[in-house]
Scaffold this active site. Structure first.
Site, PDB file in Angstrom:
ATOM      1  N   ASP A 106      34.343  37.385  41.207  1.00 39.43           N
ATOM      2  CA  ASP A 106      35.260  37.621  41.533  1.00 39.43           C
ATOM      3  C   ASP A 106      36.235  38.358  42.427  1.00 39.43           C
ATOM      4  OD1 ASP A 106      34.534  34.452  41.882  1.00 39.43           O
ATOM      5  OD2 ASP A 106      36.119  34.186  40.335  1.00 39.43           O
ATOM      6  N   ASP A 295      42.945  27.017  39.625  1.00 36.69           N
ATOM      7  CA  ASP A 295      41.710  27.090  40.570  1.00 36.69           C
ATOM      8  C   ASP A 295      41.483  26.191  41.198  1.00 36.69           C
ATOM      9  OD1 ASP A 295      39.697  29.048  39.157  1.00 36.69           O
ATOM     10  OD2 ASP A 295      39.903  28.387  37.121  1.00 36.69           O
TER      11      ASP A 295
HETATM   12  N1  EPU Z   1      44.185  39.599  32.173  1.00 33.79           N
HETATM   13  C1  EPU Z   1      44.694  40.368  31.506  1.00 33.79           C
HETATM   14  N2  EPU Z   1      44.346  40.832  30.536  1.00 33.79           N
HETATM   15  C2  EPU Z   1      43.990  40.436  29.573  1.00 33.79           C
HETATM   16  C3  EPU Z   1      42.481  39.233  29.783  1.00 33.79           C
HETATM   17  C4  EPU Z   1      43.470  39.358  31.070  1.00 33.79           C
HETATM   18  O1  EPU Z   1      45.901  41.050  31.900  1.00 33.79           O
HETATM   19  O2  EPU Z   1      42.649  40.497  28.687  1.00 33.79           O
HETATM   20  C5  EPU Z   1      45.128  38.764  33.548  1.00 33.79           C
HETATM   21  C6  EPU Z   1      44.209  38.170  34.067  1.00 33.79           C
HETATM   22  O3  EPU Z   1      44.241  39.800  34.996  1.00 33.79           O
HETATM   23  C7  EPU Z   1      45.006  37.512  35.047  1.00 33.79           C
HETATM   24  C8  EPU Z   1      45.521  36.523  33.783  1.00 33.79           C
HETATM   25  O4  EPU Z   1      45.507  37.390  32.468  1.00 33.79           O
HETATM   26  O5  EPU Z   1      45.915  38.401  35.812  1.00 33.79           O
HETATM   27  C9  EPU Z   1      44.454  34.698  33.329  1.00 33.79           C
HETATM   28  O6  EPU Z   1      42.878  36.137  33.063  1.00 33.79           O
HETATM   29  P1  EPU Z   1      42.310  35.128  31.971  1.00 33.79           P
HETATM   30  O7  EPU Z   1      41.808  35.916  30.576  1.00 33.79           O
HETATM   31  O8  EPU Z   1      42.681  33.498  31.436  1.00 33.79           O
HETATM   32  O9  EPU Z   1      41.162  34.565  32.861  1.00 33.79           O
HETATM   33  P2  EPU Z   1      39.413  34.527  32.986  1.00 33.79           P
HETATM   34  O10 EPU Z   1      38.963  34.625  31.167  1.00 33.79           O
HETATM   35  O11 EPU Z   1      39.108  36.084  33.796  1.00 33.79           O
HETATM   36  C10 EPU Z   1      39.047  32.311  33.609  1.00 33.79           C
HETATM   37  C11 EPU Z   1      38.191  31.288  34.578  1.00 33.79           C
HETATM   38  C12 EPU Z   1      38.637  31.491  35.863  1.00 33.79           C
HETATM   39  C13 EPU Z   1      40.347  30.656  36.028  1.00 33.79           C
HETATM   40  C14 EPU Z   1      40.868  31.689  34.541  1.00 33.79           C
HETATM   41  C15 EPU Z   1      42.443  31.022  35.038  1.00 33.79           C
HETATM   42  C16 EPU Z   1      36.077  31.315  33.924  1.00 33.79           C
HETATM   43  C17 EPU Z   1      35.071  32.458  34.064  1.00 33.79           C
HETATM   44  N3  EPU Z   1      36.797  32.604  34.408  1.00 33.79           N
HETATM   45  O12 EPU Z   1      39.293  33.566  33.880  1.00 33.79           O
HETATM   46  O13 EPU Z   1      38.155  31.003  36.743  1.00 33.79           O
HETATM   47  O14 EPU Z   1      41.190  30.979  37.318  1.00 33.79           O
HETATM   48  O15 EPU Z   1      40.296  30.994  33.040  1.00 33.79           O
HETATM   49  O16 EPU Z   1      42.450  29.792  34.013  1.00 33.79           O
HETATM   50  O17 EPU Z   1      36.260  31.345  32.663  1.00 33.79           O
HETATM   51  C18 EPU Z   1      37.022  30.482  38.916  1.00 33.79           C
HETATM   52  O18 EPU Z   1      36.327  29.645  38.379  1.00 33.79           O
HETATM   53  O19 EPU Z   1      36.921  30.785  40.024  1.00 33.79           O
HETATM   54  C19 EPU Z   1      38.024  31.368  37.404  1.00 33.79           C
HETATM   55  C20 EPU Z   1      38.198  32.483  38.497  1.00 33.79           C
END
Ligand code: EPU
Length: 410
Positions: A106, A295
């Site tokens: 994204d 989301d």
């Molecule tokens: N972050 C870091 N370092 C890391 C991991 C994350 O700085 O090592 C930061 C990210 O940059 C962000 C925040 O932590 O600012 C949250 O990230 P997280 O890892 O929780 O999110 P994600 O696993 O990348 C999933 C969903 C997202 C959803 C987020 C939060 C999937 C594939 N994606 O992303 O879904 O917004 O959790 O709930 O599961 C969507 O479906 O539209 C979507 C973007």
């Protein structure tokens, strides 16, 4: 008045597909949505040597994992799907090495991987970045360790879980994410033979096992799709029953809709949302679960833009998620952003215009705004919406909306 049925969660099933790599043999997943991201993840697993058979009528996918999967996930697929990073933990645990191209996905901010890397290093892996790949290796079996996450990252929690289930000894993940999708992957891993306690809390304890077995698992319903339909019902002053939806996974969001003037009640295996008047504006602040989900933030900006009064929307997870506000302004919305706050002043009407979806949820928010805007709204780049919503246009039409998909010359 109408009904829609939600399928399994995108943000769960993609990780469940990655988790299948942890056991040789055939794992079957059910309630798999027919969305682009599932196709991308299927292709990635095939490249890793798995046989992936999708039955879109039955909503299932059967993944047959070889004894030794290959360990390289290339950029051409990974760039389409950020969730590809979720093969890092299982491949490292199974194969001793994982080469995963750095993901795209994204357009919603920088989205670091530091917690994934630091956590895997705690378990004994060596991780380096080279020529656009993240390369994780281990010289011996991973070892259980105490891992504190700086932030309850969903992706990092999942990767560490999938690495730790096959490690030697006990791993504790503190400040772990608690999303329903994390509970779902824990349920699947447990059914494969993993030993995990503290599921649903911010401290997960994983006792590593030597071997996991394939399983048959039904994906948790998509709370974000269900939430999108709920907002659509309120914005259009409609009456929608959302099937296969868990109210307990949407508590804050549904409470906000009640504050906006909606009536929300349990119905069948889901809930019913109706709203008879123009909604009132509601403040929202995004936070990790059980906080308000990022989301659903664009959809609530769309709601507030036609509501009575003014509201403050605060985005704490993805800095670039407010980019979509510029598109809302093209529809006549009165939204101003300052850092991670957006002030939305509701207007009686929006006015249809061409707009562009930059990510899945922005796309959904723009479609909802288009439903209530006067005249025609054209949402470009709808493939973003297709990444997360199965049959969105068809469902909207069944609910009585005047929406169609049009082919646009490139
Ligand atoms: N972050 C870091 N370092 C890391 C991991 C994350 O700085 O090592 C930061 C990210 O940059 C962000 C925040 O932590 O600012 C949250 O990230 P997280 O890892 O929780 O999110 P994600 O696993 O990348 C999933 C969903 C997202 C959803 C987020 C939060 C999937 C594939 N994606 O992303 O879904 O917004 O959790 O709930 O599961 C969507 O479906 O539209 C979507 C973007």
């Amino acid at each position: 008045m109408g009904e829609v049925r939600v399928t399994g969660a995108k943000n769960s099933v993609l990780k469940l597909m990655a988790a299948s790599l942890l056991a040789e043999g055939t794992t079957t997943l059910r309630e798999v949505p027919d969305i682009l991201d599932v196709e991308y993840m299927s292709e990635l697993l095939r490249r890793l040597g798995c046989e992936v058979i999708r039955d879109t009528d039955a909503g299932s996918v059967a993944i047959t994992v070889p004894g030794v999967p290959s360990h390289k996930a290339d950029y051409d697929l990974v760039r389409k799907l950020r969730a590809s990073i979720n093969v890092l933990g299982p491949l490292l645990a199974r194969c001793g090495q994982a080469d995963v191209a750095l993901p795209g996905g994204d357009n919603i901010g920088s989205r670091g991987l530091d917690m994934h890397v630091a956590g895997l290093e705690k378990l004994g892996a060596t991780v380096r970045s080279e020529h656009g790949f993240l390369i994780a290796t281990r010289s011996e079996r991973l070892r259980g360790a105490m891992v504190w996450l700086d932030f309850p990252s969903v992706g990092a929690t999942e990767n560490l879980l999938m690495a730790a289930v096959l490690a030697q000894g006990t791993t504790v993940i503190d400040n772990a994410a608690r999303e329903p999708e994390i509970v779902d992957i824990c349920a699947m891993l447990t059914s494969m033979g993993a030993r995990i306690s503290g599921v649903g809390t911010s401290t997960l304890e994983i006792e590593g096992v030597d071997l996991l077995s394939p399983t048959d698992h039904t994906t948790v319903p998509d709370r974000l799709v269900a939430g999108t339909w709920a907002v659509a019902a309120v914005m259009t002053q409609g009456d929608v029953t959302v099937g296969n939806a868990r109210m307990e996974h949407l508590e804050i969001a549904l409470d906000k809709l009640t504050l906006a003037g909606a009536i929300v009640e349990a119905a069948g295996d889901g809930f019913r949302v109706r709203c008879e008047d123009r909604p009132r504006s509601v403040d929202v602040v995004t936070l990790p679960y059980p906080g308000f989900p990022t989301d659903l933030q664009p959809q609530f900006i769309a709601l507030n833009s036609i509501a009575h009064g003014a509201a403050m929307v605060t985005e704490n997870l993805f800095e670039a998620r407010f980019r979509f506000v510029n598109e809302m302004v093209r529809l006549g919305a009165d939204v101003r952003t300052d850092g991670h706050h957006a002030m939305v002043r509701g207007k009686a009407t929006l006015s249809g215009a061409p707009v562009e979806a930059a990510d899945i949820r922005a796309g959904a928010g723009l479609v909802l705004a288009g439903l209530v805007a006067e005249g025609v709204t054209t949402v470009y780049e709808p493939h973003h919406v297709d990444r997360g919503y199965e049959g969105f246009v068809e469902d909207l039409v069944r609910l009585g909306a005047d929406v169609s998909r049009i082919a646009v010359a490139p």
